[in-house]
Design a protein around this motif. Sequence first.
Motif, PDB file in Angstrom:
ATOM      1  N   VAL A 103     -53.348 -16.326  15.565  1.00 49.95           N
ATOM      2  CA  VAL A 103     -53.924 -15.002  15.647  1.00 49.95           C
ATOM      3  C   VAL A 103     -55.056 -14.836  14.461  1.00 49.95           C
ATOM      4  CG1 VAL A 103     -53.413 -12.615  15.593  1.00 49.95           C
ATOM      5  CG2 VAL A 103     -51.840 -14.108  16.753  1.00 49.95           C
ATOM      6  N   GLY A 104     -56.093 -14.632  14.832  1.00 55.86           N
ATOM      7  CA  GLY A 104     -57.330 -14.376  14.027  1.00 55.86           C
ATOM      8  C   GLY A 104     -57.586 -13.103  13.320  1.00 55.86           C
ATOM      9  N   MET A 105     -58.619 -13.156  12.699  1.00 57.14           N
ATOM     10  CA  MET A 105     -59.097 -12.012  12.065  1.00 57.14           C
ATOM     11  C   MET A 105     -59.560 -11.009  12.956  1.00 57.14           C
ATOM     12  SD  MET A 105     -57.855 -12.505   9.023  1.00 57.14           S
ATOM     13  CE  MET A 105     -58.617 -11.111   8.208  1.00 57.14           C
ATOM     14  N   TYR A 106     -60.014 -11.132  14.074  1.00 55.09           N
ATOM     15  CA  TYR A 106     -60.273  -9.875  15.052  1.00 55.09           C
ATOM     16  C   TYR A 106     -59.085  -9.098  15.216  1.00 55.09           C
ATOM     17  CZ  TYR A 106     -61.794  -7.466  19.202  1.00 55.09           C
ATOM     18  OH  TYR A 106     -61.845  -6.457  20.115  1.00 55.09           O
ATOM     19  N   HIS A 107     -58.023  -9.992  15.657  1.00 56.46           N
ATOM     20  CA  HIS A 107     -56.606  -9.363  15.964  1.00 56.46           C
ATOM     21  C   HIS A 107     -56.308  -8.614  14.879  1.00 56.46           C
ATOM     22  CE1 HIS A 107     -56.998 -12.146  19.286  1.00 56.46           C
ATOM     23  NE2 HIS A 107     -56.444 -11.099  19.928  1.00 56.46           N
ATOM     24  N   PHE A 108     -56.379  -9.064  13.649  1.00 56.36           N
ATOM     25  CA  PHE A 108     -55.835  -8.646  12.430  1.00 56.36           C
ATOM     26  C   PHE A 108     -56.645  -7.201  12.205  1.00 56.36           C
ATOM     27  CE2 PHE A 108     -56.220  -7.374   7.920  1.00 56.36           C
ATOM     28  CZ  PHE A 108     -54.814  -7.520   7.500  1.00 56.36           C
ATOM     29  N   PHE A 109     -57.968  -7.083  12.356  1.00 56.72           N
ATOM     30  CA  PHE A 109     -58.519  -5.869  12.218  1.00 56.72           C
ATOM     31  C   PHE A 109     -58.194  -4.954  13.475  1.00 56.72           C
ATOM     32  CE2 PHE A 109     -61.295  -8.320   9.187  1.00 56.72           C
ATOM     33  CZ  PHE A 109     -61.022  -7.606   8.096  1.00 56.72           C
ATOM     34  N   GLN A 110     -58.091  -5.375  14.510  1.00 55.92           N
ATOM     35  CA  GLN A 110     -57.705  -4.616  15.624  1.00 55.92           C
ATOM     36  C   GLN A 110     -56.337  -3.916  15.214  1.00 55.92           C
ATOM     37  OE1 GLN A 110     -56.015  -6.673  19.331  1.00 55.92           O
ATOM     38  NE2 GLN A 110     -57.733  -5.532  20.394  1.00 55.92           N
ATOM     39  N   GLY A 111     -55.223  -4.406  14.787  1.00 53.11           N
ATOM     40  CA  GLY A 111     -53.973  -3.933  14.435  1.00 53.11           C
ATOM     41  C   GLY A 111     -54.239  -2.889  13.229  1.00 53.11           C
ATOM     42  N   PHE A 112     -54.984  -3.299  12.360  1.00 48.07           N
ATOM     43  CA  PHE A 112     -55.298  -2.557  11.117  1.00 48.07           C
ATOM     44  C   PHE A 112     -55.781  -1.475  11.672  1.00 48.07           C
ATOM     45  CE2 PHE A 112     -56.759  -1.406   6.894  1.00 48.07           C
ATOM     46  CZ  PHE A 112     -56.087  -1.971   6.114  1.00 48.07           C
ATOM     47  N   LEU A 113     -56.753  -1.159  12.514  1.00 50.81           N
ATOM     48  CA  LEU A 113     -57.534   0.047  12.861  1.00 50.81           C
ATOM     49  C   LEU A 113     -56.309   0.723  13.555  1.00 50.81           C
ATOM     50  CD1 LEU A 113     -60.800  -1.185  13.880  1.00 50.81           C
ATOM     51  CD2 LEU A 113     -60.455   0.134  12.080  1.00 50.81           C
ATOM     52  N   ASP A 114     -55.433   0.435  14.448  1.00 55.32           N
ATOM     53  CA  ASP A 114     -54.421   1.077  15.097  1.00 55.32           C
ATOM     54  C   ASP A 114     -53.892   1.723  14.148  1.00 55.32           C
ATOM     55  OD1 ASP A 114     -55.680   0.178  17.534  1.00 55.32           O
ATOM     56  OD2 ASP A 114     -53.887  -0.790  18.197  1.00 55.32           O
ATOM     57  N   ALA A 115     -53.153   0.913  13.179  1.00 56.03           N
ATOM     58  CA  ALA A 115     -52.269   1.414  12.057  1.00 56.03           C
ATOM     59  C   ALA A 115     -52.793   2.459  11.519  1.00 56.03           C
ATOM     60  CB  ALA A 115     -51.802   0.597  11.191  1.00 56.03           C
ATOM     61  N   SER A 116     -54.020   2.538  10.845  1.00 55.42           N
ATOM     62  CA  SER A 116     -54.714   3.572  10.202  1.00 55.42           C
ATOM     63  C   SER A 116     -55.059   4.680  11.008  1.00 55.42           C
ATOM     64  CB  SER A 116     -56.248   3.192   9.777  1.00 55.42           C
ATOM     65  OG  SER A 116     -56.123   2.025   9.092  1.00 55.42           O
ATOM     66  N   LEU A 117     -55.430   4.670  12.362  1.00 56.97           N
ATOM     67  CA  LEU A 117     -55.629   5.591  13.074  1.00 56.97           C
ATOM     68  C   LEU A 117     -54.425   6.716  13.449  1.00 56.97           C
ATOM     69  CD1 LEU A 117     -58.146   4.403  15.992  1.00 56.97           C
ATOM     70  CD2 LEU A 117     -58.607   5.927  14.223  1.00 56.97           C
ATOM     71  N   THR A 118     -53.146   5.939  13.702  1.00 53.11           N
ATOM     72  CA  THR A 118     -51.962   6.436  13.951  1.00 53.11           C
ATOM     73  C   THR A 118     -51.584   7.067  12.882  1.00 53.11           C
ATOM     74  OG1 THR A 118     -51.339   4.349  15.295  1.00 53.11           O
ATOM     75  CG2 THR A 118     -49.561   5.814  14.535  1.00 53.11           C
ATOM     76  N   ALA A 119     -51.646   6.595  11.559  1.00 57.51           N
ATOM     77  CA  ALA A 119     -51.277   7.561  10.403  1.00 57.51           C
ATOM     78  C   ALA A 119     -52.010   8.575  10.015  1.00 57.51           C
ATOM     79  CB  ALA A 119     -51.535   6.546   8.962  1.00 57.51           C
ATOM     80  N   GLN A 120     -53.321   8.638  10.531  1.00 55.01           N
ATOM     81  CA  GLN A 120     -54.311   9.933  10.439  1.00 55.01           C
ATOM     82  C   GLN A 120     -53.772  10.967  11.150  1.00 55.01           C
ATOM     83  OE1 GLN A 120     -56.815  10.704   8.026  1.00 55.01           O
ATOM     84  NE2 GLN A 120     -56.074  12.609   8.832  1.00 55.01           N
ATOM     85  N   ASN A 121     -53.705  10.478  12.632  1.00 54.24           N
ATOM     86  CA  ASN A 121     -53.002  11.289  13.670  1.00 54.24           C
ATOM     87  C   ASN A 121     -51.764  12.210  13.153  1.00 54.24           C
ATOM     88  OD1 ASN A 121     -55.087  11.720  15.602  1.00 54.24           O
ATOM     89  ND2 ASN A 121     -53.605  10.659  17.123  1.00 54.24           N
ATOM     90  N   VAL A 122     -50.949  11.450  12.720  1.00 52.33           N
ATOM     91  CA  VAL A 122     -49.442  11.832  12.388  1.00 52.33           C
ATOM     92  C   VAL A 122     -49.918  12.886  10.873  1.00 52.33           C
ATOM     93  CG1 VAL A 122     -47.136  11.290  10.895  1.00 52.33           C
ATOM     94  CG2 VAL A 122     -48.231  10.054  12.819  1.00 52.33           C
ATOM     95  N   VAL A 123     -50.702  12.606  10.029  1.00 49.99           N
ATOM     96  CA  VAL A 123     -50.974  13.747   9.204  1.00 49.99           C
ATOM     97  C   VAL A 123     -51.551  15.024   9.699  1.00 49.99           C
ATOM     98  CG1 VAL A 123     -52.437  14.172   7.478  1.00 49.99           C
ATOM     99  CG2 VAL A 123     -51.479  11.976   7.434  1.00 49.99           C
ATOM    100  N   ASN A 124     -52.381  14.809  10.519  1.00 53.15           N
ATOM    101  CA  ASN A 124     -52.986  15.994  11.318  1.00 53.15           C
ATOM    102  C   ASN A 124     -51.775  16.749  11.983  1.00 53.15           C
ATOM    103  OD1 ASN A 124     -55.777  14.989  10.497  1.00 53.15           O
ATOM    104  ND2 ASN A 124     -56.265  14.367  12.531  1.00 53.15           N
ATOM    105  N   ALA A 125     -50.979  16.127  12.719  1.00 59.31           N
ATOM    106  CA  ALA A 125     -49.918  16.765  13.225  1.00 59.31           C
ATOM    107  C   ALA A 125     -48.870  17.472  12.470  1.00 59.31           C
ATOM    108  CB  ALA A 125     -49.216  15.747  14.195  1.00 59.31           C
ATOM    109  N   ALA A 126     -48.392  16.771  11.235  1.00 58.78           N
ATOM    110  CA  ALA A 126     -47.769  17.254  10.322  1.00 58.78           C
ATOM    111  C   ALA A 126     -48.401  18.405   9.572  1.00 58.78           C
ATOM    112  CB  ALA A 126     -47.509  16.111   9.298  1.00 58.78           C
ATOM    113  N   GLU A 127     -49.616  18.446   9.298  1.00 57.09           N
ATOM    114  CA  GLU A 127     -50.222  19.550   8.542  1.00 57.09           C
ATOM    115  C   GLU A 127     -50.339  20.775   9.639  1.00 57.09           C
ATOM    116  OE1 GLU A 127     -53.764  18.080   6.884  1.00 57.09           O
ATOM    117  OE2 GLU A 127     -52.708  17.223   5.104  1.00 57.09           O
ATOM    118  N   SER A 128     -50.342  20.392  10.890  1.00 55.50           N
ATOM    119  CA  SER A 128     -50.724  21.532  11.793  1.00 55.50           C
ATOM    120  C   SER A 128     -49.323  22.261  11.857  1.00 55.50           C
ATOM    121  CB  SER A 128     -50.938  20.940  13.227  1.00 55.50           C
ATOM    122  OG  SER A 128     -49.923  20.281  13.782  1.00 55.50           O
ATOM    123  N   MET A 129     -48.136  21.516  11.562  1.00 58.32           N
ATOM    124  CA  MET A 129     -46.896  22.353  11.318  1.00 58.32           C
ATOM    125  C   MET A 129     -46.475  22.753   9.923  1.00 58.32           C
ATOM    126  SD  MET A 129     -44.517  20.398  14.223  1.00 58.32           S
ATOM    127  CE  MET A 129     -44.954  18.553  13.530  1.00 58.32           C
TER     128      MET A 129
END
Length: 253
Positions: A103-129
């Motif tokens: 598995v190469g770096m394209y897949h690495f960055f693909q997953g890195f972006l997924d994790a980053s977006l997910t974390a920010q989404n959770v922050v937005n939701a938490a702060e909304s509550m």
Amino acid sequence: MRLQNDMIQKQLSHRTIREFKNERIPQDKFNLLMEVARHTASSTGMQACSIIRVTNAKIRKDIADVCRQEYVARAPELLIFVLDHFRNRSIANEKKNSQEKLVGMYHFFQGFLDASLTAQNVVNAAESMNMGTVFLGSILNDSEKICELLSLPQMTFPVIGLGIGYPNQEPQLKPRMPMDLRLFENKYTCFDSYLKNIKEYDEEMQTYYDLRDANRRVDSFSNQVVSRFYNLTSKQQEILNTVRNQGFDLKVK
């Protein structure tokens, strides 16, 4: 005409919270945060992000030691967002896929972006509550140790940590750099003198008090850039070694 809705108002008033009330997040609200995580956009639908909810006191203490921030262990919820291609690689193997390519770096960055977006989404939701949050990029002070603590298998990598709880402090709103230094049209814009362009911002930053040292104003942004850009530990500088050890092919020529 009212341009700001409640979500935007929350985002514009975002503050990092490091001290939380001794109050658990109700399970139904935690479950809702995880539903937000589940519905986050994902690169090519691969959903290459998993979350580890850290509840063990010893592991929390060890993670706080890596972060060099003792309050990490005290957060009511401590989550680690993980780039996860172990699951997808396992699915491919079970499908009798004959390709043994790394598995190469394209897949690495693909997953890195997924994790980053997910974390920010959770922050937005938490702060909304009306919860508070603290991002923990400091888990990468020793990514190898985090992999060990969380028993992360090959094809995974810890991206960012997140503390969540009900705020027990009211930090000052941290000044941010003006967008004319960050927003460009059609092509990147270089400036003749960045120090000249950030002079007012430098001065503004020196009026900000960080509650980690409540009696002392922070240094100017330009001085912070120098200290944080160059004063990295060997573990931070050698992070690609962990990436490689986790099974990702760097494809370095």
